[in-house]
Design a protein around this motif. Structure first.
Motif, PDB file in Angstrom:
ATOM      1  N   MET A  24       0.796  -1.255   0.003  1.00 40.40           N
ATOM      2  CA  MET A  24       0.155  -0.049   0.051  1.00 40.40           C
ATOM      3  C   MET A  24       0.705   1.292   0.056  1.00 40.40           C
ATOM      4  N   GLU A  25       1.832   1.281   0.758  1.00 43.24           N
ATOM      5  CA  GLU A  25       2.739   2.494   0.908  1.00 43.24           C
ATOM      6  C   GLU A  25       3.517   2.794  -0.469  1.00 43.24           C
ATOM      7  N   ASP A  26       3.944   1.534  -1.088  1.00 44.95           N
ATOM      8  CA  ASP A  26       4.659   1.492  -2.386  1.00 44.95           C
ATOM      9  C   ASP A  26       3.598   2.228  -3.349  1.00 44.95           C
ATOM     10  N   ASP A  27       2.425   1.939  -3.208  1.00 44.06           N
ATOM     11  CA  ASP A  27       1.466   2.288  -4.278  1.00 44.06           C
ATOM     12  C   ASP A  27       1.254   3.877  -4.172  1.00 44.06           C
ATOM     13  N   GLU A  28       1.228   4.357  -2.854  1.00 46.70           N
ATOM     14  CA  GLU A  28       1.158   5.931  -2.314  1.00 46.70           C
ATOM     15  C   GLU A  28       2.308   6.579  -3.180  1.00 46.70           C
ATOM     16  N   LEU A  29       3.350   5.864  -2.778  1.00 51.10           N
ATOM     17  CA  LEU A  29       4.698   6.551  -3.190  1.00 51.10           C
ATOM     18  C   LEU A  29       4.726   6.726  -4.497  1.00 51.10           C
ATOM     19  N   HIS A  30       4.326   5.670  -5.286  1.00 51.84           N
ATOM     20  CA  HIS A  30       4.341   5.589  -6.890  1.00 51.84           C
ATOM     21  C   HIS A  30       3.131   6.938  -7.380  1.00 51.84           C
ATOM     22  N   PHE A  31       2.057   6.826  -6.545  1.00 53.37           N
ATOM     23  CA  PHE A  31       1.014   8.040  -6.954  1.00 53.37           C
ATOM     24  C   PHE A  31       1.758   9.490  -6.762  1.00 53.37           C
TER      25      PHE A  31
END
Ligand SMILES: [Zn+2]
Length: 71
Positions: free
Chosen positions: A1-8
Motif C-alpha cells: 500500500m505504501e509503495d502504491d502511495e509513493l508511486h502516486f
C-alpha cells in the motif's frame, strides 16, 4: 500500500497521470496541460495523452490543501 502511495506521489510530481484515453482505447500516460477549475473539493484539469496528443478533462479529487489554494 505504501509503495502504491509513493508511486502516486511520484506521478503527481512528474505531472502525469494514468488515465483512460478514448482515442487510444486504453489507459495511457496523460500530462497536465492546463488547470480549468479549482473548487473546494476538487481540481479540474485539462490532460493530454502522451501517446496520441488527444486532450480530455479530468477531475482530481485530491484535497486542494495538498495542491493549489485559492484565497
Ligand atoms: Zn491517446
Amino acid at each position: 500500500m505504501e509503495d502504491d502511495e509513493l508511486h502516486f506521489m511520484q506521478d503527481m510530481l512528474a505531472g502525469t497521470e494514468l488515465l483512460m484515453c478514448s482515442a487510444c482505447g486504453e489507459e495511457t500516460l496523460h500530462a497536465h496541460e492546463e488547470v480549468l477549475d479549482v473548487s473546494p473539493v476538487a481540481t479540474e484539469l485539462k490532460m493530454q495523452c502522451t501517446c496520441c496528443q488527444t486532450t480530455r478533462t479530468w477531475t482530481d479529487w485530491t484535497p486542494p490543501h495538498q495542491r493549489i489554494q485559492l484565497n
